[in-house]
Design a protein around this motif. Sequence first.
Motif, PDB file in Angstrom:
ATOM      1  N   LYS A  19      18.574   4.469  -3.548  1.00 58.84           N
ATOM      2  CA  LYS A  19      17.503   4.181  -4.503  1.00 58.84           C
ATOM      3  C   LYS A  19      16.335   3.410  -3.882  1.00 58.84           C
ATOM      4  N   GLU A  20      16.559   2.823  -2.724  1.00 59.12           N
ATOM      5  CA  GLU A  20      15.557   1.957  -2.101  1.00 59.12           C
ATOM      6  C   GLU A  20      14.472   2.759  -1.390  1.00 59.12           C
ATOM      7  N   PRO A  21      13.188   2.451  -1.640  1.00 55.13           N
ATOM      8  CA  PRO A  21      12.113   3.167  -0.942  1.00 55.13           C
ATOM      9  C   PRO A  21      12.030   2.734   0.526  1.00 55.13           C
ATOM     10  N   PRO A  22      11.638   3.644   1.404  1.00 50.91           N
ATOM     11  CA  PRO A  22      11.516   3.283   2.820  1.00 50.91           C
ATOM     12  C   PRO A  22      10.221   2.511   3.067  1.00 50.91           C
ATOM     13  N   SER A  23      10.241   1.741   4.107  1.00 49.71           N
ATOM     14  CA  SER A  23       9.043   1.030   4.552  1.00 49.71           C
ATOM     15  C   SER A  23       8.888   1.320   6.037  1.00 49.71           C
ATOM     16  N   VAL A  24       7.720   1.798   6.436  1.00 49.62           N
ATOM     17  CA  VAL A  24       7.437   2.060   7.839  1.00 49.62           C
ATOM     18  C   VAL A  24       6.436   1.001   8.293  1.00 49.62           C
ATOM     19  N   VAL A  25       6.806   0.238   9.320  1.00 50.12           N
ATOM     20  CA  VAL A  25       5.977  -0.870   9.789  1.00 50.12           C
ATOM     21  C   VAL A  25       5.673  -0.672  11.270  1.00 50.12           C
ATOM     22  N   TRP A  26       4.404  -0.827  11.620  1.00 47.71           N
ATOM     23  CA  TRP A  26       3.991  -0.798  13.015  1.00 47.71           C
ATOM     24  C   TRP A  26       3.704  -2.230  13.446  1.00 47.71           C
ATOM     25  N   ASP A  27       4.242  -2.627  14.579  1.00 50.11           N
ATOM     26  CA  ASP A  27       3.993  -3.943  15.172  1.00 50.11           C
ATOM     27  C   ASP A  27       3.264  -3.754  16.486  1.00 50.11           C
ATOM     28  N   ALA A  28       2.264  -4.599  16.732  1.00 44.83           N
ATOM     29  CA  ALA A  28       1.533  -4.581  18.002  1.00 44.83           C
ATOM     30  C   ALA A  28       1.510  -5.997  18.559  1.00 44.83           C
ATOM     31  N   LYS A  43       4.389 -13.625  31.233  1.00 44.61           N
ATOM     32  CA  LYS A  43       3.751 -12.902  30.133  1.00 44.61           C
ATOM     33  C   LYS A  43       3.274 -13.921  29.107  1.00 44.61           C
ATOM     34  N   GLU A  44       2.014 -13.831  28.733  1.00 44.66           N
ATOM     35  CA  GLU A  44       1.459 -14.724  27.728  1.00 44.66           C
ATOM     36  C   GLU A  44       0.950 -13.876  26.561  1.00 44.66           C
ATOM     37  N   VAL A  45       1.632 -13.975  25.433  1.00 41.21           N
ATOM     38  CA  VAL A  45       1.252 -13.221  24.237  1.00 41.21           C
ATOM     39  C   VAL A  45       0.084 -13.938  23.571  1.00 41.21           C
ATOM     40  N   THR A  46      -0.976 -13.181  23.297  1.00 40.61           N
ATOM     41  CA  THR A  46      -2.178 -13.777  22.708  1.00 40.61           C
ATOM     42  C   THR A  46      -2.429 -13.336  21.265  1.00 40.61           C
ATOM     43  N   HIS A  47      -1.778 -12.240  20.837  1.00 40.63           N
ATOM     44  CA  HIS A  47      -2.031 -11.760  19.477  1.00 40.63           C
ATOM     45  C   HIS A  47      -0.873 -10.870  19.025  1.00 40.63           C
ATOM     46  N   ARG A  48      -0.493 -11.010  17.753  1.00 37.14           N
ATOM     47  CA  ARG A  48       0.496 -10.133  17.131  1.00 37.14           C
ATOM     48  C   ARG A  48      -0.071  -9.645  15.800  1.00 37.14           C
ATOM     49  N   ALA A  49       0.218  -8.383  15.487  1.00 43.61           N
ATOM     50  CA  ALA A  49      -0.242  -7.826  14.214  1.00 43.61           C
ATOM     51  C   ALA A  49       0.767  -6.805  13.714  1.00 43.61           C
ATOM     52  N   SER A  50       0.800  -6.609  12.393  1.00 42.39           N
ATOM     53  CA  SER A  50       1.673  -5.623  11.761  1.00 42.39           C
ATOM     54  C   SER A  50       0.901  -4.908  10.667  1.00 42.39           C
ATOM     55  N   LYS A  51       1.303  -3.673  10.426  1.00 44.52           N
ATOM     56  CA  LYS A  51       0.712  -2.907   9.327  1.00 44.52           C
ATOM     57  C   LYS A  51       1.766  -1.956   8.804  1.00 44.52           C
ATOM     58  N   SER A  52       1.770  -1.756   7.504  1.00 48.01           N
ATOM     59  CA  SER A  52       2.715  -0.834   6.876  1.00 48.01           C
ATOM     60  C   SER A  52       2.031   0.490   6.568  1.00 48.01           C
ATOM     61  N   LEU A  53       2.803   1.555   6.645  1.00 51.67           N
ATOM     62  CA  LEU A  53       2.326   2.884   6.290  1.00 51.67           C
ATOM     63  C   LEU A  53       2.073   2.938   4.791  1.00 51.67           C
ATOM     64  N   MET A  97      -0.904  -4.079  25.777  1.00 55.50           N
ATOM     65  CA  MET A  97      -0.417  -4.068  24.406  1.00 55.50           C
ATOM     66  C   MET A  97       0.911  -3.306  24.348  1.00 55.50           C
ATOM     67  N   ASP A  98       1.874  -3.871  23.654  1.00 59.06           N
ATOM     68  CA  ASP A  98       3.129  -3.188  23.322  1.00 59.06           C
ATOM     69  C   ASP A  98       3.096  -2.886  21.834  1.00 59.06           C
ATOM     70  N   HIS A  99       3.717  -1.773  21.442  1.00 59.14           N
ATOM     71  CA  HIS A  99       3.805  -1.482  20.013  1.00 59.14           C
ATOM     72  C   HIS A  99       5.154  -0.862  19.704  1.00 59.14           C
ATOM     73  N   LYS A 100       5.592  -1.090  18.474  1.00 62.33           N
ATOM     74  CA  LYS A 100       6.870  -0.578  18.003  1.00 62.33           C
ATOM     75  C   LYS A 100       6.711  -0.079  16.576  1.00 62.33           C
ATOM     76  N   THR A 101       7.540   0.911  16.223  1.00 60.73           N
ATOM     77  CA  THR A 101       7.578   1.435  14.864  1.00 60.73           C
ATOM     78  C   THR A 101       8.958   1.156  14.293  1.00 60.73           C
ATOM     79  N   HIS A 102       8.998   0.620  13.091  1.00 57.27           N
ATOM     80  CA  HIS A 102      10.260   0.311  12.429  1.00 57.27           C
ATOM     81  C   HIS A 102      10.321   1.032  11.085  1.00 57.27           C
TER      82      HIS A 102
END
Length: 193
Positions: free
Chosen positions: A7-16, A42-52, A119-124
């Motif tokens: 019954k649960e709707p899916p959520s697609v999230v992109w992380d950068a 490695k020095e991370v300077t920014h993180r962001a996420s967005k949902s489909l 930049m690294d990115h992942k899809t969840h």
Amino acid sequence: CILNLIKEPPSVVWDAESFHYRSDSSRRGGHHFRHDHNEKDKEVTHRASKSLIYKNWKDTTDTRSAERQLHLNTITNSIPFVKITLTQLLLFANRASFQEYSAQQLQFLASQRWRDSYMDHKTHVVLKSFQPKILAVRGDYGDASSGDSLIPSYAKVRYFWLFTMLGLTVPYRRWFAKHCDVAEVTLTKEITV
């Protein structure tokens, strides 16, 4: 548990994650100590996420094999438990949905691209209550939360902890596995973007 996931709707999230490498050494007592063999950190300077953003979804999960395992007649099968392995699958309803998904993903990644050198990115694909493995009790053995449950005493939690304290966790788990059937369910979500 599986019905709730259906019954649960899916959520697609992109992380950068934007980052750069810096040479880093620290002085201790006049000596230089390097943190790793590459002489860079490695020095991370920014993180962001967005949902489909999508219009509609439907669940097309086939639970028949798990249901067969759960509802086998316990007179012929004395195994009270079924270990269910869950996996997730995201499908697109049509080609246009996939193209819109790709366009949204590329737009997000392009907005993050020049924030630093790399930049690294992942899809969840996220289902909030998802667990990769669950243990189910066959219907004929009663409700585990009720007082009149027919679950064998060796499966009670207190015995697990007793064997653990005696240092026999691995033998107990192997023995317990022989008293379980196995089923697999792929949670299939189809989206229209």
